[in-house]
Design a protein around this motif. Structure first.
Motif, short mmCIF file in Angstrom:
data_model
loop_
_atom_site.label_atom_id
_atom_site.label_comp_id
_atom_site.label_asym_id
_atom_site.label_seq_id
_atom_site.Cartn_x
_atom_site.Cartn_y
_atom_site.Cartn_z
N GLU A 46 -31.50 21.80 1.93
CA GLU A 46 -33.09 21.42 2.10
C GLU A 46 -33.71 22.48 1.93
OE1 GLU A 46 -33.69 20.02 6.24
OE2 GLU A 46 -32.18 18.41 5.73
N LEU A 47 -33.51 23.85 1.89
CA LEU A 47 -34.34 24.99 1.55
C LEU A 47 -34.09 25.39 0.15
CD1 LEU A 47 -33.88 27.15 4.70
CD2 LEU A 47 -35.95 25.96 3.94
N GLY A 48 -33.15 24.80 -0.56
CA GLY A 48 -32.85 24.94 -1.74
C GLY A 48 -32.30 26.29 -2.08
N LEU A 49 -31.37 26.97 -1.12
CA LEU A 49 -31.11 28.17 -1.20
C LEU A 49 -29.96 28.28 -2.46
CD1 LEU A 49 -30.71 29.26 2.27
CD2 LEU A 49 -32.26 30.15 0.65
N ILE A 50 -29.90 29.39 -3.03
CA ILE A 50 -28.77 29.34 -4.13
C ILE A 50 -28.02 30.97 -3.83
CG2 ILE A 50 -29.89 28.09 -5.84
CD1 ILE A 50 -30.62 30.74 -7.06
N LYS A 51 -26.77 30.90 -4.36
CA LYS A 51 -26.14 32.36 -4.26
C LYS A 51 -26.36 32.99 -5.66
CE LYS A 51 -22.73 32.13 -0.78
NZ LYS A 51 -21.37 32.62 -0.55
N VAL A 52 -26.71 34.22 -5.40
CA VAL A 52 -27.00 35.09 -6.69
C VAL A 52 -25.98 36.29 -6.57
CG1 VAL A 52 -29.40 34.36 -6.87
CG2 VAL A 52 -28.87 36.09 -5.62
N ALA A 53 -25.84 37.01 -7.71
CA ALA A 53 -24.98 38.12 -7.75
C ALA A 53 -25.73 39.50 -7.07
CB ALA A 53 -24.78 38.56 -9.09
N ALA A 54 -25.21 40.02 -6.11
CA ALA A 54 -25.84 41.26 -5.73
C ALA A 54 -25.18 42.38 -5.71
CB ALA A 54 -25.77 40.98 -3.85
N GLY A 55 -23.98 42.45 -6.86
CA GLY A 55 -23.07 43.42 -6.75
C GLY A 55 -21.69 42.98 -7.33
N ASP A 56 -20.79 43.84 -7.68
CA ASP A 56 -19.50 43.72 -8.00
C ASP A 56 -18.67 42.54 -7.20
OD1 ASP A 56 -19.78 45.15 -10.19
OD2 ASP A 56 -18.84 46.97 -9.46
N SER A 62 -30.10 33.28 -1.81
CA SER A 62 -31.50 33.85 -2.03
C SER A 62 -32.18 32.35 -2.37
CB SER A 62 -31.51 34.71 -3.34
OG SER A 62 -32.72 34.93 -3.92
N PHE A 63 -33.52 32.41 -2.53
CA PHE A 63 -34.52 31.44 -3.02
C PHE A 63 -34.56 31.35 -4.54
CE2 PHE A 63 -35.65 32.15 1.32
CZ PHE A 63 -35.74 30.93 1.86
N PRO A 64 -34.38 30.53 -5.20
CA PRO A 64 -34.47 30.07 -6.56
C PRO A 64 -35.82 30.63 -6.94
CG PRO A 64 -34.64 27.85 -5.75
CD PRO A 64 -34.12 29.07 -4.55
N SER A 65 -35.95 31.38 -8.07
CA SER A 65 -37.19 31.69 -8.66
C SER A 65 -37.67 30.79 -9.44
CB SER A 65 -36.97 33.19 -9.46
OG SER A 65 -35.90 32.85 -10.36
N ASN A 66 -36.86 29.89 -10.03
CA ASN A 66 -37.41 28.74 -10.93
C ASN A 66 -36.53 27.39 -10.52
OD1 ASN A 66 -39.15 29.15 -12.93
ND2 ASN A 66 -37.89 30.13 -14.20
N ASN A 71 -34.50 18.58 -9.75
CA ASN A 71 -34.54 19.10 -8.20
C ASN A 71 -35.71 19.30 -7.52
OD1 ASN A 71 -33.26 19.94 -6.02
ND2 ASN A 71 -33.22 22.04 -6.77
N ALA A 72 -36.97 19.81 -8.31
CA ALA A 72 -38.24 19.75 -7.61
C ALA A 72 -38.84 18.28 -7.37
CB ALA A 72 -38.98 20.36 -8.64
N HIS A 73 -38.46 17.56 -8.02
CA HIS A 73 -39.21 16.04 -7.60
C HIS A 73 -38.37 15.72 -6.50
CE1 HIS A 73 -40.80 11.98 -8.35
NE2 HIS A 73 -39.39 11.69 -8.26
N GLU A 74 -37.00 15.65 -6.48
CA GLU A 74 -36.21 15.20 -5.21
C GLU A 74 -36.68 15.95 -3.96
OE1 GLU A 74 -34.60 12.36 -4.91
OE2 GLU A 74 -35.39 11.78 -6.87
N ARG A 75 -36.82 17.18 -4.17
CA ARG A 75 -36.93 18.25 -2.87
C ARG A 75 -38.43 17.78 -2.60
NH1 ARG A 75 -38.01 24.47 -2.53
NH2 ARG A 75 -37.75 24.63 -0.38
N ALA A 76 -39.52 17.61 -3.43
CA ALA A 76 -40.89 17.43 -3.10
C ALA A 76 -40.82 16.01 -2.37
CB ALA A 76 -41.60 17.53 -4.25
N MET A 106 -43.33 23.50 0.88
CA MET A 106 -43.77 22.56 0.04
C MET A 106 -44.93 22.83 -1.07
SD MET A 106 -45.57 19.13 1.72
CE MET A 106 -44.47 18.83 3.30
N ALA A 107 -45.60 23.61 -0.81
CA ALA A 107 -46.55 24.14 -1.95
C ALA A 107 -45.85 24.64 -3.21
CB ALA A 107 -47.57 25.21 -1.38
N SER A 108 -44.67 25.19 -2.72
CA SER A 108 -44.12 25.81 -4.05
C SER A 108 -43.24 24.49 -4.61
CB SER A 108 -42.77 26.67 -3.54
OG SER A 108 -41.78 27.06 -4.54
N CYS A 109 -43.06 23.63 -3.93
CA CYS A 109 -42.25 22.14 -4.58
C CYS A 109 -43.37 21.43 -5.32
CB CYS A 109 -41.87 21.44 -3.53
SG CYS A 109 -40.29 21.81 -2.62
N ILE A 110 -44.51 21.44 -4.91
CA ILE A 110 -45.56 20.95 -5.58
C ILE A 110 -45.95 21.54 -6.96
CG2 ILE A 110 -48.08 20.02 -5.41
CD1 ILE A 110 -47.53 19.52 -2.54
#
Length: 150
Positions: A46-56, A62-66, A71-76, A106-110
């Motif tokens: 629901e929060l749209g969290l993703i896994k990002v590389a943080a080292g080896d 993390s929260f997606p930057s883009n 996905n934005a439509h369904e989440r909104a 929600m504002a970010s989704c919009i």
């Protein structure tokens, strides 16, 4: 309860390196939330969290930057349906009242919907201001938001 938990998850993810759902569960318990793995899994989605590389060979939540448009439509759609309390407008501004702790996500989704009739959003804890272009009716924007949230 869910909105408070989501707010706590946001704070935890922003301030700590969380690599697993188990770590997130432990952190939430420190904050007074007793949750199951299934609940954590739904919250992550629901929060749209993703896994990002943080080292080896280390990946953290993390929260997606883009957010991709589909996905934005369904989440909104989901966020509008589950969290909007009231719409109002004045001039070329639409005001959306949400459950506490939801407005910024929600504002970010919009914003990520890319609607041409919107200039942008400003959000607090439970209120979003949508700036609507001058040649567009706020009533039209509210109708479109309500239709999306159904």
């Amino acid at each position: 309860m869910k909105s408070r938990r989501h707010k706590a998850i946001r704070e935890i993810i922003e301030n700590k390196s969380i690599e697993t759902q188990f770590q997130l569960t432990e952190e939430l318990m420190k904050h007074g939330f007793h949750v199951t793995q299934a609940t954590i899994s739904r919250d992550i989605k629901e929060l749209g969290l993703i896994k990002v590389a943080a080292g080896d060979n280390v990946f953290e939540y993390s929260f997606p930057s883009n957010v991709m448009a589909g996905n934005a439509h369904e989440r909104a759609k989901r966020m509008l349906r589950d969290n909007v309390l009231k719409y109002n407008s004045s001039g070329n501004m639409v005001v959306i009242r949400t459950l506490p702790g939801i407005a910024q996500g929600m504002a970010s989704c919009i914003d990520n919907l890319g609607w041409k009739e919107l200039v942008g959003t400003v959000a607090g804890d439970d209120t979003i201001f949508l700036l609507v272009k001058e040649d567009v009716s706020c009533a039209q924007v509210i109708e479109r938001l309500q239709a999306l949230g159904q």
